[in-house]
Design an enzyme around this catalytic site. Structure first.
Site, PDB file in Angstrom:
ATOM      1  N   HIS A 111     104.299  -0.739  52.981  1.00 13.09           N
ATOM      2  CA  HIS A 111     103.445   0.057  52.096  1.00 13.09           C
ATOM      3  C   HIS A 111     103.684   1.551  52.309  1.00 13.09           C
ATOM      4  O   HIS A 111     103.852   2.318  51.354  1.00 13.09           O
ATOM      5  CB  HIS A 111     101.981  -0.298  52.348  1.00 13.09           C
ATOM      6  CG  HIS A 111     101.023   0.304  51.366  1.00 13.09           C
ATOM      7  ND1 HIS A 111     100.319   1.453  51.619  1.00 13.09           N
ATOM      8  CD2 HIS A 111     100.653  -0.088  50.133  1.00 13.09           C
ATOM      9  CE1 HIS A 111      99.543   1.742  50.584  1.00 13.09           C
ATOM     10  NE2 HIS A 111      99.737   0.821  49.660  1.00 13.09           N
TER      11      HIS A 111
ATOM     12  N   ASP B  60      99.342   5.581  56.800  1.00 13.83           N
ATOM     13  CA  ASP B  60      99.532   4.296  56.155  1.00 13.83           C
ATOM     14  C   ASP B  60      99.642   3.156  57.164  1.00 13.83           C
ATOM     15  O   ASP B  60      98.989   3.195  58.207  1.00 13.83           O
ATOM     16  CB  ASP B  60     100.746   4.355  55.224  1.00 13.83           C
ATOM     17  CG  ASP B  60     100.480   3.624  53.925  1.00 13.83           C
ATOM     18  OD1 ASP B  60     100.586   2.394  53.914  1.00 13.83           O
ATOM     19  OD2 ASP B  60     100.160   4.297  52.928  1.00 13.83           O
TER      20      ASP B  60
ATOM     21  N   SER C 136      98.189   3.490  44.787  1.00 12.51           N
ATOM     22  CA  SER C 136      98.967   3.817  45.995  1.00 12.51           C
ATOM     23  C   SER C 136     100.219   4.608  45.656  1.00 12.51           C
ATOM     24  O   SER C 136     100.679   5.435  46.436  1.00 12.51           O
ATOM     25  CB  SER C 136      99.379   2.532  46.728  1.00 12.51           C
ATOM     26  OG  SER C 136      98.350   2.024  47.504  1.00 12.51           O
TER      27      SER C 136
END
Length: 907
Positions: free
Chosen positions: A272, A247, A442
């Site tokens: 994230h 990521d 995601s």
């Protein structure tokens, strides 16, 4: 987005075209469809001589080209070629291979073994569709040069390739020699020259820039049933399994990954990856309700690199540290079968226990060129189009599809996405012991990755600690998914919404088998379906050989599934119509032969009891023999209560979502609850038959004997075990820290007989003491150590236990302790006033032997709010707390080697 129109097929040398490319609508049965073009394959074996091959086809005392057979060669012929060092390198659809043959290969041998055509590979066939269709996006340009990825053949050396490219003034940007891949910066007039070099296998634009796919999963996924956190239930936390967060940088710090986190990236201040990691593997140490799927896995964090050839990723998957990777990133849209797709498929073949999990993308409403408008064919990134990977769609907690979730088909009509999971509005971890609202595909993908880790552990517990083949785990997930969208698979949900409970039961019950099949052969397996079965699902799945980049279709080995029931009825698998038409793509699945996908399923409702014959045929197996897995799902209950299902901790009069599974019911669902272990029942609601969840405001009662019952006509199910409805304390604090002990107090909970006290241990919050009062003193070894603490109330006489409170943080240091004279000097030397405070707090040290001191203020969640260093001890310093919420804070003062912590109350 800015485009650069720089392209030329004028090159420093011209090589004649050998193959005939045609966009004609007519196509002979021997023609090849490659990247949307039709390639005519002449029948030339009777007159062919090696002298006809151009210099561009010569390589290391042999030749590279395409060879087409009259029929797919049998396994005996495939083995015979291998024994004679005749390499069939890749399969090009329609009985055609990329080959490397020694220059002394006998033409008569080839003719005798079914060869129809031998031709060199034209340079155009080595260039991707994107390269042949400028202008290029700005990210694919390096000044006037084009940025490309080049694959070269395995039987040439890396040094030779780089030297040859240097003669063309080619700049090597990245060298991935283990995968025979180079990232290059090339002059715009060299494409044709490069593509006609004999060692070149494929040239594509560099992958598009990475885009993050972000915009109440455990119960919807049924992962709560795998990790019950009770002594009697399943406790699959993924322990012993390595998962990878590929990521945007470092994850944490966060106590939800205590003792299990390895960051292999220096990139910080990004969130994230934190969101992804928490859904996949957070332990809920800080807040129990935010526990992720696989709370016991070893978590490795690396930067996302689009080609999957970065050193950290390769090292960790090759040395066995990591079994499951998650990448929640997009790279382009409907990219087709690219060199990156080939890489991820091949990695699974090289490491059979490796599972790549990807987000499907959030690009619905984008027209990505499939031909059916902006609602179809918008899966993002070539890696997600892989056959041996999982691409995950995004649903809300109620199972409805999020509109932005990318939809299939894949470029060649294959079923994508593979499966769906809840990603929208998830609460997950963030940096510095905080949480964030996280969403998009995601958030859906790490749900699948975490559940997969739980299944890996379940398999290992049964099989002596061995890791399962990822093909078995993927097949299990797909075959046990809850129906969603149209009946059968579809291009929105894939095979449905993940059901971890049914998946783990399949593994535990051993409802799977494996075998292998060769070209033209058929294997028969017999599976008994017992009486009382409501539904049976038979699925065959295989990890398919990596296809040649640009292949259409991408399927290499094509197996066929047929099921014969006890009455000799022959049943075919589900199929979808991939015709690029919005109406066609939204049609429900029918049945028939499938020659696109490496997964096939036959589903039978209300099956007759008896033996079922499962026939697996090698319809077209150019690279054999092919291993496959047959998994079968036997559903005997029409209604199954899944949440709450035993041991949960609810609070009175708080909204909770009830979940249940159903098969072949027709009547509405009646929901009831009991607080006395089923002696009496109270109605909750009646909901329509197409509903499988309900938001229930829990009873305003205290009990450890709660149950939920769901009824549909003659079918009914009840929670397997009782669950708790109980209160938690809303005020708890540390009140004293001395050199060898710490004391904590809290407001008593009505009806509680005792309290369990928790501290953060090596990995989890652990009970370190129990008391029947509203305070506890525990021994400690170092007063300067940080502490995370929490409390739960319980009543053993009545059989209930409340949920553990949110963990609170203490930064360490002596606190309000009555010490001896020498020990008390630092404590007495520090002045903190006013306390309580509303706006400004002053700090000073009366002991002037210290020239300066440091000040840190921390809230009860462990977050550092302010830090001052090297404060001059000649004067006091102040802290502005006017914007702080009312509550308790901890101020730590360090002077030299001495430290003390004082409690500050902000009003």
């Amino acid at each position: 987005m800015k485009k650069t129109t720089i392209f030329s097929f004028q090159s420093i040398c011209f090589l004649a075209l050998t193959l005939v490319f045609s966009m004609s609508f007519a196509q002979n049965s021997t023609d090849i469809k490659f990247q949307g073009e039709t390639i005519v394959m002449p029948e030339n074996i009777t007159s062919f001589q090696w002298s006809q091959m151009p210099e561009s086809a010569r390589l290391n005392n042999g030749y590279v080209g395409w060879v087409q057979f009259y029929e797919t060669p049998t396994q005996n012929v495939q083995d015979l070629f291998e024994q004679n060092n005749l390499e069939l390198l890749e399969y090009i659809p329609h009985k055609t291979y990329l080959f490397y043959f020694p220059e002394n290969t006998s033409i008569s041998f080839l003719r005798a073994n079914g060869v129809r055509t031998i031709v060199p590979v034209d340079g155009k066939a080595k260039l991707s569709y994107q390269l042949k269709n400028p202008p290029y996006e700005h990210w694919a340009m390096d000044g006037d040069n084009i940025l490309v990825t080049l694959q070269y053949h395995k039987n040439v050396s890396n040094n030779y390739v780089i030297n040859q490219l240097a003669q063309q003034q080619i700049i090597v940007k990245e060298d991935h020699k283990e995968y025979q891949t180079l990232d290059l910066s090339i002059p715009n007039n060299c494409l044709e020259t490069i593509s006609n070099l004999s060692f070149v296998k494929w040239v594509d634009l560099v992958v598009a820039p990475a885009v993050k796919d972000d915009t109440k999963g455990r119960s919807l996924h049924r992962a709560n049933n795998l990790d019950t956190q009770t002594g009697a239930g399943r406790n699959y936390t993924g322990e012993g399994i390595g998962v990878m967060v590929r990521d945007d940088g470092r994850v944490g710090p966060h106590i939800d990954f205590q003792g299990r986190l390895t960051n292999l990236t220096a990139v910080s201040n990004q969130s994230h990856g934190d969101g992804v990691g928490g859904i996949m593997a957070g332990a809920g140490n800080l807040v129990p309700q935010y526990r992720g799927m696989a709370a016991g896995t070893d978590v490795y964090v690396v930067n996302y690199v689009s080609d999957f050839l970065d050193t950290p990723t390769l090292t960790l998957i090759n040395d066995g540290s990591v079994q499951i990777t998650n990448s929640s990133y997009s790279n382009g849209c409907n990219a087709g079968y690219t060199s990156i797709t080939e890489t991820v498929d091949q990695q699974t073949l090289d490491i059979p226990t490796l599972l790549h999990v990807f987000s499907a993308g959030n690009s619905n409403n984008n027209n990505c060129g499939y031909g059916a408008g902006n609602q179809w064919g918008n899966i993002t990134g070539g890696h997600k189009q892989g056959k041996n990977v999982i691409a995950t769609a995004n649903v809300f907690y109620d199972g409805s599809l999020v509109n932005s979730s990318s939809r299939g088909p894949a470029h060649d009509g294959r079923i994508k996405p593979d499966i769906a999971a809840n990603g929208q509005n998830q609460i997950s971890t963030n940096e510095n012991n905080t949480y964030q609202t996280f969403g998009g595909t995601s958030g859906a993908a790490p749900g699948i990755a975490g559940i997969s880790a739980q299944l890996y552990q379940a398999y290992g517990n049964i099989n002596g600690g061995d890791f399962p083949p990822s093909a078995l785990i993927k097949a299990t997930l797909l075959n046990t998914a809850n129906e969603a969208g149209n009946i059968g698979p579809d291009y929105k949900f894939g095979w449905g919404i993940v059901n971890a409970l049914q998946a783990v039961k399949l593994i535990e019950d051993g409802r799977y088998l494996s075998d292998q099949v060769s070209q033209g052969n058929t294997n028969n397996h017999t599976i008994n379906v017992p009486a009382g079965t409501t539904q049976v699902r038979f699925m065959v799945y295989w990890s398919d050989p990596a296809a040649s980049p640009g292949a259409d279709p991408a399927l290499v080995n094509d197996l066929d599934l047929l099921v014969t029931d006890p009455s000799n009825n022959v049943l075919e698998p589900w199929i979808l119509d991939p015709t690029p038409n919005p109406v066609t793509l939204d049609n429900p699945a029918t049945t028939g032969p499938d020659h696109l996908n490496n997964v096939e399923q036959v589903l039978i409702n209300a099956p007759a009891a008896g033996n079922y014959d499962i026939d697996i045929t090698g319809f077209n197996v150019p690279f054999g023999p092919q291993e496959y897995f047959v998994v079968y799902e036997l559903i005997s209950e029409n209604v199954v209560m899944t949440y709450p299902n035993g041991g949960e901790h609810f609070q009175p009069f708080v909204a909770e979502t009830i979940h249940w599974d159903e098969v072949n019911t027709t009547e509405d669902f009646v929901l009831e609850y009991s607080t006395d272990n089923g002696s009496s029942w109270t109605n909750i609601a009646t909901v329509p038959n197409d509903t499988h969840f309900y938001n229930w405001t829990t009873a305003n009662e205290i009990t450890g004997n709660a149950l939920i019952r769901v009824t549909s006509g003659a079918f009914q199910d009840v929670s397997d075990e009782t669950f708790n409805i109980a209160r938690t304390t809303n005020s708890y604090n540390i009140v004293e820290v001395c050199p060898s002990s710490a004391t904590f107090e809290w407001i008593a909970v009505d009806g509680a007989e005792s309290y369990d006290f928790y501290l953060l241990g090596e990995k989890y919050m652990e009970v370190v003491g129990t008391t029947n009062t509203n305070s506890i003193t525990i021994p400690i070894t170092n007063p300067d150590d940080e502490m995370w603490y929490a409390i739960s109330a319980k009543n053993d006489s009545e059989g209930w236990e409340g949920e553990r409170t949110r963990a609170k943080f203490y930064a360490g240091g002596i606190l309000d302790c009555q010490l001896g004279v020498s020990e008390n000097s630092m404590e007495n030397a520090v002045a903190l006033y006013p306390n309580p405070a509303t706006s400004e707090v002053f700090i000073s040290i009366s002991d002037k032997t210290f020239s300066n001191f440091d000040v840190t203020i921390v809230n009860s969640l462990g977050q550092v709010l302010e830090r001052k260093t090297n404060v001059d001890n000649a004067s006091s310093t102040s802290l502005n707390v006017s914007n702080y919420s009312s509550g308790i804070y901890f101020i730590t003062i360090k002077a030299g080697e001495s430290t003390t912590t004082k409690k500050l109350v902000v009003q």
